[in-house]
Design a protein around this motif. Sequence first.
Motif, PDB file in Angstrom:
ATOM      1  N   ARG A 155      -8.197   4.223   6.871  1.00 46.29           N
ATOM      2  CA  ARG A 155      -8.863   3.341   6.221  1.00 46.29           C
ATOM      3  C   ARG A 155      -8.834   1.804   6.931  1.00 46.29           C
ATOM      4  N   GLY A 190      -8.660  -5.132   9.527  1.00 50.26           N
ATOM      5  CA  GLY A 190      -7.360  -4.376   9.723  1.00 50.26           C
ATOM      6  C   GLY A 190      -7.360  -2.909   9.530  1.00 50.26           C
ATOM      7  N   ARG A 191      -6.683  -2.316   9.804  1.00 49.90           N
ATOM      8  CA  ARG A 191      -6.781  -0.559   9.659  1.00 49.90           C
ATOM      9  C   ARG A 191      -5.374  -0.035   9.466  1.00 49.90           C
ATOM     10  N   ALA A 192      -5.354   0.860   8.900  1.00 44.69           N
ATOM     11  CA  ALA A 192      -4.085   1.555   8.183  1.00 44.69           C
ATOM     12  C   ALA A 192      -4.260   3.168   8.192  1.00 44.69           C
ATOM     13  N   PRO A 233       0.571  -1.251   0.013  1.00 46.35           N
ATOM     14  CA  PRO A 233       0.021  -0.200   0.022  1.00 46.35           C
ATOM     15  C   PRO A 233       0.786   1.306   0.120  1.00 46.35           C
ATOM     16  N   ASP A 234       1.886   1.278   0.482  1.00 45.18           N
ATOM     17  CA  ASP A 234       2.884   2.295   0.743  1.00 45.18           C
ATOM     18  C   ASP A 234       3.743   2.602  -0.432  1.00 45.18           C
ATOM     19  N   GLN A 268     -11.017  -7.973   6.009  1.00 42.86           N
ATOM     20  CA  GLN A 268     -10.169  -8.700   5.135  1.00 42.86           C
ATOM     21  C   GLN A 268     -10.872 -10.094   5.101  1.00 42.86           C
ATOM     22  N   SER A 300      -4.490  -5.020  13.452  1.00 47.70           N
ATOM     23  CA  SER A 300      -5.684  -5.738  13.096  1.00 47.70           C
ATOM     24  C   SER A 300      -6.260  -6.319  14.381  1.00 47.70           C
ATOM     25  N   PHE A 317     -10.030  -2.459   6.689  1.00 51.19           N
ATOM     26  CA  PHE A 317     -10.441  -3.283   5.520  1.00 51.19           C
ATOM     27  C   PHE A 317     -10.997  -4.786   6.618  1.00 51.19           C
ATOM     28  N   THR A 350      -1.779  -5.126   7.956  1.00 48.79           N
ATOM     29  CA  THR A 350      -1.963  -3.824   8.168  1.00 48.79           C
ATOM     30  C   THR A 350      -1.149  -3.661   9.387  1.00 48.79           C
TER      31      THR A 350
END
Length: 237
Positions: free
Chosen positions: A164, A159-161, A34-35, A168, A141, A166, A138
């Motif tokens: 945002r 999960g969270r980042a 993601p990054d 999953q 979680s 997810f 992430t």
Amino acid sequence: MSAANVDVIRWGRERVRTGPWRGDHDIAYLSPLPDAPLPSAVFVRRCLDQLATRGFRRVITSALSPAEQAGFLGAGFEVHERLHLLEHDLRHVARADLSALRRAGPEDHPRVLAVDGRAFPAFWRIDESSLREALNATPNSRFRVAAADGLVVGYAVTGRAGRRGFLQRLAVEPDRQRLGLGRALCIDALRWLRRWRVEQAVVNTQMGNQAALALYESLGFRREAAGLSVLSAAIEL
């Protein structure tokens, strides 16, 4: 490009996570990080070359947005399966009886994987390494199981980042579905994300999974028009 035979292939700033698909050492998966920048076609071809040296014969991607797909399609990948993508703004989250849920631990993994194996078609079933990857995908979680009669009969990984979130993975034993357990697991996930001030939660599901679609939409998820796709390609040895 790093030559590690494990989890990340790098080329400049471009990076993708890789490994055997569901424990199958003939099939690898590629998942953009993601990054990292969107993978270019040149980078994806380099990944295929590297995976060929590791003995893989086919490659599957994670579920990709249209923007993420471009480099893979440019490198010869084709659409394997299209998925619904749904989003929730977390402004209004329903309440539910969560008394059947508890925190999951490593001792629950065998039963969780058994539930998963009965809830999903063969292509989508996960193994121990896939479960661990979902838990570590992430920065933070949440792993909860639903129990009935002393047995684990459902589970969810969320999960969270940043802002945002997810959802999953969520599965319930087929003979325990439509009893509110999936709804409770989903609401627990959404409430956890909202407590951490996450602004948007996303989940994906198969095109034909009408039960999952009905559950998510009843809880406030909205379908995104673009959707996601899983791509695949053969590796020429």
